[in-house]
Motif scaffolding. Structure first.
Motif, PDB file in Angstrom:
ATOM      1  N   HIS A  14       0.802  -1.231   0.000  1.00  0.00           N
ATOM      2  CA  HIS A  14       0.000   0.000   0.000  1.00  0.00           C
ATOM      3  C   HIS A  14       0.830   1.275   0.000  1.00  0.00           C
ATOM      4  O   HIS A  14       0.276   2.354  -0.199  1.00  0.00           O
ATOM      5  CB  HIS A  14      -0.965  -0.002   1.184  1.00  0.00           C
ATOM      6  CG  HIS A  14      -2.096  -0.969   1.008  1.00  0.00           C
ATOM      7  ND1 HIS A  14      -3.302  -0.816   1.608  1.00  0.00           N
ATOM      8  CD2 HIS A  14      -2.214  -2.110   0.295  1.00  0.00           C
ATOM      9  CE1 HIS A  14      -4.112  -1.807   1.295  1.00  0.00           C
ATOM     10  NE2 HIS A  14      -3.456  -2.613   0.483  1.00  0.00           N
ATOM     11  N   ALA A  15       2.119   1.191   0.207  1.00  0.00           N
ATOM     12  CA  ALA A  15       2.982   2.374   0.145  1.00  0.00           C
ATOM     13  C   ALA A  15       3.831   2.369  -1.121  1.00  0.00           C
ATOM     14  O   ALA A  15       4.889   2.975  -1.165  1.00  0.00           O
ATOM     15  CB  ALA A  15       3.872   2.439   1.389  1.00  0.00           C
ATOM     16  N   LEU A  94      -3.068   6.106  -0.426  1.00  0.00           N
ATOM     17  CA  LEU A  94      -2.796   7.537  -0.324  1.00  0.00           C
ATOM     18  C   LEU A  94      -2.200   7.878   1.038  1.00  0.00           C
ATOM     19  O   LEU A  94      -1.168   8.552   1.119  1.00  0.00           O
ATOM     20  CB  LEU A  94      -4.073   8.343  -0.565  1.00  0.00           C
ATOM     21  CG  LEU A  94      -3.920   9.865  -0.513  1.00  0.00           C
ATOM     22  CD1 LEU A  94      -2.958  10.358  -1.586  1.00  0.00           C
ATOM     23  CD2 LEU A  94      -5.284  10.527  -0.662  1.00  0.00           C
ATOM     24  N   GLN A  95      -2.824   7.413   2.107  1.00  0.00           N
ATOM     25  CA  GLN A  95      -2.344   7.743   3.448  1.00  0.00           C
ATOM     26  C   GLN A  95      -0.948   7.187   3.715  1.00  0.00           C
ATOM     27  O   GLN A  95      -0.070   7.901   4.206  1.00  0.00           O
ATOM     28  CB  GLN A  95      -3.320   7.228   4.508  1.00  0.00           C
ATOM     29  CG  GLN A  95      -4.621   8.004   4.527  1.00  0.00           C
ATOM     30  CD  GLN A  95      -5.644   7.403   5.476  1.00  0.00           C
ATOM     31  OE1 GLN A  95      -5.683   6.195   5.711  1.00  0.00           O
ATOM     32  NE2 GLN A  95      -6.507   8.254   6.012  1.00  0.00           N
ATOM     33  N   LYS A  96      -0.719   5.928   3.389  1.00  0.00           N
ATOM     34  CA  LYS A  96       0.587   5.314   3.671  1.00  0.00           C
ATOM     35  C   LYS A  96       1.690   5.911   2.804  1.00  0.00           C
ATOM     36  O   LYS A  96       2.821   6.089   3.259  1.00  0.00           O
ATOM     37  CB  LYS A  96       0.507   3.801   3.494  1.00  0.00           C
ATOM     38  CG  LYS A  96      -0.284   3.150   4.612  1.00  0.00           C
ATOM     39  CD  LYS A  96      -0.384   1.662   4.461  1.00  0.00           C
ATOM     40  CE  LYS A  96      -1.185   1.119   5.655  1.00  0.00           C
ATOM     41  NZ  LYS A  96      -1.252  -0.312   5.699  1.00  0.00           N
ATOM     42  N   THR A  97       1.366   6.230   1.561  1.00  0.00           N
ATOM     43  CA  THR A  97       2.376   6.810   0.677  1.00  0.00           C
ATOM     44  C   THR A  97       2.700   8.232   1.115  1.00  0.00           C
ATOM     45  O   THR A  97       3.868   8.638   1.087  1.00  0.00           O
ATOM     46  CB  THR A  97       1.912   6.763  -0.786  1.00  0.00           C
ATOM     47  OG1 THR A  97       1.598   5.406  -1.116  1.00  0.00           O
ATOM     48  CG2 THR A  97       2.997   7.271  -1.721  1.00  0.00           C
ATOM     49  N   MET A  98       1.693   8.972   1.531  1.00  0.00           N
ATOM     50  CA  MET A  98       1.958  10.322   2.034  1.00  0.00           C
ATOM     51  C   MET A  98       2.822  10.261   3.287  1.00  0.00           C
ATOM     52  O   MET A  98       3.773  11.030   3.425  1.00  0.00           O
ATOM     53  CB  MET A  98       0.648  11.063   2.291  1.00  0.00           C
ATOM     54  CG  MET A  98      -0.048  11.478   1.004  1.00  0.00           C
ATOM     55  SD  MET A  98      -1.542  12.448   1.275  1.00  0.00           S
ATOM     56  CE  MET A  98      -0.825  13.991   1.889  1.00  0.00           C
ATOM     57  N   LEU A 103       4.517  13.638   4.023  1.00  0.00           N
ATOM     58  CA  LEU A 103       3.487  14.587   3.616  1.00  0.00           C
ATOM     59  C   LEU A 103       2.315  14.468   4.587  1.00  0.00           C
ATOM     60  O   LEU A 103       2.002  13.374   5.060  1.00  0.00           O
ATOM     61  CB  LEU A 103       3.028  14.292   2.183  1.00  0.00           C
ATOM     62  CG  LEU A 103       4.121  14.435   1.123  1.00  0.00           C
ATOM     63  CD1 LEU A 103       3.679  13.789  -0.186  1.00  0.00           C
ATOM     64  CD2 LEU A 103       4.476  15.897   0.925  1.00  0.00           C
ATOM     65  N   ASP A 104       1.672  15.583   4.868  1.00  0.00           N
ATOM     66  CA  ASP A 104       0.605  15.639   5.862  1.00  0.00           C
ATOM     67  C   ASP A 104      -0.756  15.412   5.203  1.00  0.00           C
ATOM     68  O   ASP A 104      -1.263  16.279   4.501  1.00  0.00           O
ATOM     69  CB  ASP A 104       0.641  17.003   6.561  1.00  0.00           C
ATOM     70  CG  ASP A 104      -0.395  17.141   7.659  1.00  0.00           C
ATOM     71  OD1 ASP A 104      -1.075  16.142   8.004  1.00  0.00           O
ATOM     72  OD2 ASP A 104      -0.523  18.267   8.173  1.00  0.00           O
ATOM     73  N   TYR A 105      -1.325  14.235   5.454  1.00  0.00           N
ATOM     74  CA  TYR A 105      -2.634  13.881   4.887  1.00  0.00           C
ATOM     75  C   TYR A 105      -3.708  14.897   5.277  1.00  0.00           C
ATOM     76  O   TYR A 105      -4.582  15.202   4.468  1.00  0.00           O
ATOM     77  CB  TYR A 105      -3.021  12.470   5.344  1.00  0.00           C
ATOM     78  CG  TYR A 105      -4.343  11.979   4.815  1.00  0.00           C
ATOM     79  CD1 TYR A 105      -4.460  11.494   3.521  1.00  0.00           C
ATOM     80  CD2 TYR A 105      -5.481  11.980   5.619  1.00  0.00           C
ATOM     81  CE1 TYR A 105      -5.669  11.031   3.027  1.00  0.00           C
ATOM     82  CE2 TYR A 105      -6.702  11.517   5.133  1.00  0.00           C
ATOM     83  CZ  TYR A 105      -6.779  11.048   3.842  1.00  0.00           C
ATOM     84  OH  TYR A 105      -7.996  10.595   3.358  1.00  0.00           O
ATOM     85  N   SER A 106      -3.631  15.430   6.473  1.00  0.00           N
ATOM     86  CA  SER A 106      -4.683  16.352   6.937  1.00  0.00           C
ATOM     87  C   SER A 106      -4.744  17.626   6.096  1.00  0.00           C
ATOM     88  O   SER A 106      -5.790  18.273   6.025  1.00  0.00           O
ATOM     89  CB  SER A 106      -4.501  16.696   8.416  1.00  0.00           C
ATOM     90  OG  SER A 106      -3.346  17.483   8.616  1.00  0.00           O
ATOM     91  N   GLU A 107      -3.646  17.990   5.417  1.00  0.00           N
ATOM     92  CA  GLU A 107      -3.674  19.205   4.600  1.00  0.00           C
ATOM     93  C   GLU A 107      -4.592  19.065   3.371  1.00  0.00           C
ATOM     94  O   GLU A 107      -4.970  20.057   2.765  1.00  0.00           O
ATOM     95  CB  GLU A 107      -2.271  19.625   4.184  1.00  0.00           C
ATOM     96  CG  GLU A 107      -1.693  18.852   3.031  1.00  0.00           C
ATOM     97  CD  GLU A 107      -0.323  19.352   2.598  1.00  0.00           C
ATOM     98  OE1 GLU A 107       0.270  20.221   3.256  1.00  0.00           O
ATOM     99  OE2 GLU A 107       0.148  18.850   1.568  1.00  0.00           O
ATOM    100  N   LEU A 108      -4.951  17.825   3.045  1.00  0.00           N
ATOM    101  CA  LEU A 108      -5.884  17.632   1.932  1.00  0.00           C
ATOM    102  C   LEU A 108      -7.301  18.066   2.315  1.00  0.00           C
ATOM    103  O   LEU A 108      -8.110  18.365   1.442  1.00  0.00           O
ATOM    104  CB  LEU A 108      -5.891  16.171   1.482  1.00  0.00           C
ATOM    105  CG  LEU A 108      -4.621  15.671   0.825  1.00  0.00           C
ATOM    106  CD1 LEU A 108      -4.724  14.180   0.524  1.00  0.00           C
ATOM    107  CD2 LEU A 108      -4.318  16.460  -0.440  1.00  0.00           C
TER     108      LEU A 108
END
Length: 167
Positions: A14-15, A94-98, A103-108
């Motif tokens: 997943h990453a 998406l979450q694991k790759t970020m 990279l901060d997932y919450s910024e999406l």
């Protein structure tokens, strides 16, 4: 109806995305499509995933890494309703790759409650399996299965049809 449909293909886990397709819908009409190959970490693949989607290390040896394409993903997902056919898979990728790329997932600023066309299909007797390819056959939606942009486009069209039928 405004939303963004997304589909990832992965190389090993997943990453390790190796392709992404994103389809933007505004007022029920597809307005933008984005597709790119992605070089997964170490450009490594396992045999099984290559059999599923046909993407190989040779295809992605010169492809950008996730951090390079992230601005395009962010532009299309930020503050949007996100739809995927298999939310558990695509959200995890998406979450694991970020996370792997710092990279901060919450910024999406997207909801944790993505819309899942697979769950919607499984909840209806019209779609016995809920598999994307079988749902597309039933709906007459063209699909090149496991090609990320085709899967994202089919997911968007399927979501529009399911929502229209439930209205």
């Amino acid at each position: 109806m405004d939303f963004t449909a997304i589909d990832f293909e992965t190389a090993t886990n997943h990453a390790s995305p190796c392709a992404v397709g994103i389809v933007s819908v505004q007022n029920g009409i597809i307005t933008d499509e984005y597709y790119t190959l992605i070089q997964p970490p170490g450009n490594r693949y396992n045999w099984y995933t290559m059999q599923v989607h046909g993407i190989t290390p040779e295809d992605t040896q010169d492809a950008p890494t996730f951090d390079k394409i992230y601005p395009e993903i962010k532009k299309r997902l930020q503050n949007k309703i996100v739809v995927a056919h298999n939310v558990a898979f695509d959200r995890s990728v998406l979450q694991k790759t970020m996370l792997t790329n710092n990279l901060d997932y919450s910024e999406l600023n997207i909801s944790d409650n993505w819309q899942c066309t697979m769950q919607m299909c499984r909840a209806s007797s019209k779609y016995p399996s809920g598999k994307l390819n079988e749902c597309c056959v039933i709906e007459g939606i063209q699909l090149n299965h496991h090609e990320a942009l085709s899967d994202a486009r089919a997911c968007a069209e399927l979501f529009l049809r399911i929502k229209a039928a439930s209205s």
